[in-house]
Design a protein around this motif. Structure first.
Motif, mmCIF file in Angstrom:
data_model
loop_
_atom_site.group_PDB
_atom_site.id
_atom_site.type_symbol
_atom_site.label_atom_id
_atom_site.label_comp_id
_atom_site.label_asym_id
_atom_site.label_seq_id
_atom_site.Cartn_x
_atom_site.Cartn_y
_atom_site.Cartn_z
ATOM 1 N N ASN A 1 -5.451 35.709 -14.085
ATOM 2 C CA ASN A 1 -7.067 35.608 -13.756
ATOM 3 C C ASN A 1 -7.661 36.921 -13.962
ATOM 4 O OD1 ASN A 1 -6.284 32.769 -12.254
ATOM 5 N ND2 ASN A 1 -5.203 34.229 -11.067
ATOM 6 N N VAL A 2 -8.776 36.769 -14.550
ATOM 7 C CA VAL A 2 -9.828 37.847 -14.374
ATOM 8 C C VAL A 2 -11.252 37.557 -14.072
ATOM 9 C CG1 VAL A 2 -11.041 39.561 -15.738
ATOM 10 C CG2 VAL A 2 -8.785 38.823 -16.733
ATOM 11 N N ILE A 3 -11.565 38.225 -13.017
ATOM 12 C CA ILE A 3 -12.955 37.853 -12.311
ATOM 13 C C ILE A 3 -13.872 39.057 -12.593
ATOM 14 C CG2 ILE A 3 -14.146 37.194 -10.261
ATOM 15 C CD1 ILE A 3 -11.404 35.754 -10.408
ATOM 16 N N SER A 4 -15.071 38.791 -13.368
ATOM 17 C CA SER A 4 -15.566 39.814 -13.814
ATOM 18 C C SER A 4 -17.144 39.838 -13.172
ATOM 19 C CB SER A 4 -15.797 39.619 -15.465
ATOM 20 O OG SER A 4 -14.707 39.830 -15.862
ATOM 21 N N LEU A 5 -17.717 40.905 -12.781
ATOM 22 C CA LEU A 5 -19.053 40.863 -12.082
ATOM 23 C C LEU A 5 -19.787 41.710 -12.851
ATOM 24 C CD1 LEU A 5 -18.100 42.045 -8.400
ATOM 25 C CD2 LEU A 5 -18.777 39.681 -9.130
ATOM 26 N N GLU A 6 -20.881 41.069 -13.166
ATOM 27 C CA GLU A 6 -21.986 41.703 -14.073
ATOM 28 C C GLU A 6 -23.411 41.694 -13.775
ATOM 29 O OE1 GLU A 6 -21.810 43.714 -17.255
ATOM 30 O OE2 GLU A 6 -23.910 43.750 -16.345
ATOM 31 N N ILE A 7 -23.877 42.693 -13.453
ATOM 32 C CA ILE A 7 -25.215 42.829 -12.965
ATOM 33 C C ILE A 7 -26.421 42.384 -13.858
ATOM 34 C CG2 ILE A 7 -25.833 45.177 -13.516
ATOM 35 C CD1 ILE A 7 -27.152 45.478 -10.753
ATOM 36 N N ASP A 8 -26.239 42.646 -15.004
ATOM 37 C CA ASP A 8 -27.184 42.373 -16.085
ATOM 38 C C ASP A 8 -27.360 40.884 -16.481
ATOM 39 O OD1 ASP A 8 -28.895 42.387 -18.099
ATOM 40 O OD2 ASP A 8 -27.998 44.005 -19.350
ATOM 41 N N LYS A 9 -28.140 40.127 -16.075
ATOM 42 C CA LYS A 9 -28.208 38.591 -16.461
ATOM 43 C C LYS A 9 -28.584 38.417 -17.975
ATOM 44 C CE LYS A 9 -33.048 36.904 -15.466
ATOM 45 N NZ LYS A 9 -33.626 37.953 -15.247
ATOM 46 N N GLY A 10 -29.109 39.440 -18.781
ATOM 47 C CA GLY A 10 -29.085 39.267 -20.234
ATOM 48 C C GLY A 10 -27.749 39.184 -21.024
ATOM 49 N N ASP B 1 0.176 48.440 -13.581
ATOM 50 C CA ASP B 1 1.657 48.607 -13.767
ATOM 51 C C ASP B 1 2.313 47.182 -13.502
ATOM 52 O OD1 ASP B 1 3.525 50.414 -14.030
ATOM 53 O OD2 ASP B 1 3.842 51.185 -11.965
ATOM 54 N N GLY B 2 1.679 46.179 -13.948
ATOM 55 C CA GLY B 2 2.343 44.862 -14.002
ATOM 56 C C GLY B 2 2.515 44.180 -12.647
ATOM 57 N N LYS B 3 1.713 44.782 -11.862
ATOM 58 C CA LYS B 3 2.143 44.144 -10.313
ATOM 59 C C LYS B 3 1.049 43.115 -9.795
ATOM 60 C CE LYS B 3 4.453 47.369 -8.239
ATOM 61 N NZ LYS B 3 5.184 48.085 -9.342
ATOM 62 N N SER B 4 -0.158 43.076 -10.532
ATOM 63 C CA SER B 4 -1.096 41.859 -10.172
ATOM 64 C C SER B 4 -1.202 40.862 -11.153
ATOM 65 C CB SER B 4 -2.252 42.528 -9.865
ATOM 66 O OG SER B 4 -2.287 43.670 -9.124
ATOM 67 N N ASN B 5 -1.437 39.600 -10.601
ATOM 68 C CA ASN B 5 -1.799 38.464 -11.344
ATOM 69 C C ASN B 5 -3.203 38.288 -11.620
ATOM 70 O OD1 ASN B 5 0.818 37.542 -11.237
ATOM 71 N ND2 ASN B 5 0.748 36.094 -9.630
ATOM 72 N N THR B 6 -3.878 38.984 -10.808
ATOM 73 C CA THR B 6 -5.489 38.994 -10.814
ATOM 74 C C THR B 6 -6.230 40.547 -11.097
ATOM 75 O OG1 THR B 6 -5.441 36.949 -9.465
ATOM 76 C CG2 THR B 6 -7.551 37.854 -9.770
ATOM 77 N N ILE B 7 -7.138 40.314 -11.763
ATOM 78 C CA ILE B 7 -7.913 41.400 -11.991
ATOM 79 C C ILE B 7 -9.403 41.402 -11.744
ATOM 80 C CG2 ILE B 7 -8.562 43.451 -13.658
ATOM 81 C CD1 ILE B 7 -5.592 43.433 -13.230
ATOM 82 N N LEU B 8 -9.990 42.140 -11.002
ATOM 83 C CA LEU B 8 -11.309 41.877 -10.747
ATOM 84 C C LEU B 8 -12.017 43.309 -11.566
ATOM 85 C CD1 LEU B 8 -14.186 41.618 -8.969
ATOM 86 C CD2 LEU B 8 -13.444 43.497 -7.578
ATOM 87 N N GLU B 9 -12.859 42.747 -12.457
ATOM 88 C CA GLU B 9 -13.344 43.938 -13.458
ATOM 89 C C GLU B 9 -14.980 43.708 -12.922
ATOM 90 O OE1 GLU B 9 -14.545 44.650 -18.150
ATOM 91 O OE2 GLU B 9 -14.408 42.456 -17.298
ATOM 92 N N ILE B 10 -15.393 45.316 -13.156
ATOM 93 C CA ILE B 10 -16.806 45.353 -12.389
ATOM 94 C C ILE B 10 -17.392 45.898 -13.961
ATOM 95 C CG2 ILE B 10 -18.241 46.867 -11.228
ATOM 96 C CD1 ILE B 10 -15.700 47.149 -9.137
ATOM 97 N N GLY B 11 -18.532 45.290 -14.246
ATOM 98 C CA GLY B 11 -19.213 45.615 -15.530
ATOM 99 C C GLY B 11 -18.711 45.022 -16.771
ATOM 100 N N PRO B 12 -18.496 44.012 -17.067
ATOM 101 C CA PRO B 12 -17.815 43.587 -18.298
ATOM 102 C C PRO B 12 -18.643 43.810 -19.507
ATOM 103 C CG PRO B 12 -18.682 41.567 -17.265
ATOM 104 C CD PRO B 12 -18.683 42.674 -16.337
ATOM 105 N N GLY B 13 -19.850 44.177 -19.424
ATOM 106 C CA GLY B 13 -20.834 44.562 -20.711
ATOM 107 C C GLY B 13 -20.681 43.292 -21.682
ATOM 108 N N ILE B 14 -20.104 43.416 -22.797
ATOM 109 C CA ILE B 14 -20.101 42.277 -23.675
ATOM 110 C C ILE B 14 -18.927 41.808 -23.707
ATOM 111 C CG2 ILE B 14 -21.993 43.144 -25.152
ATOM 112 C CD1 ILE B 14 -19.893 43.857 -27.213
#
Ligand code: SAM
Length: 288
Positions: A70-79, A44-57
């Protein structure tokens, strides 16, 4: 490059020599409008930063990077890490971290960003939806919103009204932390590979002030768990299973003192009622 285009997804996967990992719940979005809407409405336009879980490609990541500081993306798959370096090359506001969200110290990772507001946005892997959501809520970090794409059935539970048939322990627990609303439903054919179920996007607005303050959160959550674990039983019978150390007559007195009939079912209670009940149980435990 349009990362929702199936031809592009196939090409990326072949060039980088990667396969879909079912065990990581990899179902990539292929509908650009859906991805844009999730990114657009996630906070809703409230945050400057987004934590994304599982960006995939990086499909949703790109849309988030276009809209937020800012976008912080956590991805488990090292491939997928080399793929993300390639697809997110032009975005210097994205930080990709190769970690399992369940093991990440979110407080340490996000501390520098909370002043400008942080929300979570994710197309979550189905196999671990509830544990991830519970970790985010129990972290007590001051997220503005948590917006997640999840299995529709789970979405219905999260958004159910107290006392309705879809209501479960997770509904009651969630309503302590925030307010959930279903934004829209996405059919399985908007993913590659298509999952067996449809999905929905749920946006949770976290309360700055909770609707109630239980004297003991442990007892509060235990009451909710007991009430829903035995949902066919009356609240009295359910509580006497969950709190076997308390005599049944005492529990009956407490239920009555909280203003309920002894034969009420736990699923009929809302979050404030669970809180009142748990305070009475807590006080009794303190006395004995
Ligand atoms: N965001 C992409 C999209 O919408 O197309 C991919 C979503 S896919 C449903 C889930 C993603 O979460 C996958 O990339 C998977 O590898 C990742 N994932 C699964 N378990 C994870 C975990 N425990 N921690 C971090 N990422 C995880």
């Amino acid at each position: 490059m349009n990362l929702c285009d199936i031809k592009n997804i196939k090409q990326i996967m072949s060039v980088f020599g990667i396969k879909f990992h079912k065990e990581f719940g990899q179902n990539f979005l292929t509908n650009k409008m859906v991805v844009e809407d999730i990114a657009e409405y996630c906070c809703d336009g409230k945050s400057n930063t987004i934590l994304e879980i599982g960006p995939g490609i990086g499909t949703l990541t790109v849309e988030l990077a276009e809209r937020y500081e800012n976008v912080i993306s956590l991805e488990i798959d090292k491939g997928l890490i080399p793929v993300l370096s390639y697809t997110l090359d032009e975005y210097n506001n994205v930080k990709v971290v190769n970690e399992d969200v369940m093991k990440t110290d979110l407080e340490a990772l996000l501390a520098p960003y909370f002043e400008g507001g942080v929300s979570v946005c994710a197309n979550l892997p189905y196999y671990i939806t509830t544990p991830i959501l519970m970790k985010l809520l129990e972290s007590k970090l001051p997220f503005d919103y948590i917006t997640i794409m999840i299995q529709s059935e789970v979405a219905d539970r999260l958004c159910a009204k107290a006392g309705s048939k879809d209501c479960g322990a997770i509904t009651a627990v969630l309503s302590y932390y925030g307010e959930a609303e279903k934004l829209f439903t996405v059919n399985a054919d908007n993913f590659m590979p298509p999952p067996k179920v449809n999905s929905s996007v749920v946006r949770i607005k976290l309360y700055k002030d909770k609707p109630c303050k239980p004297k003991s959160e442990d007892v509060f959550f235990k009451v909710i768990k007991a009430a829903f674990e035995q949902r066919r039983k009356t609240l009295l019978n359910a509580l006497s299973c969950g709190f076997s150390e308390i005599p049944k007559e005492k529990l009956a007195e407490i239920i009555e003192k909280a203003g309920h009939r002894p034969d009420i079912r736990g699923e009929k209670l809302d979050v404030k009622m669970f809180c009142e009940l748990s305070d009475l149980i807590f006080e009794l435990k303190q006395q004995s």
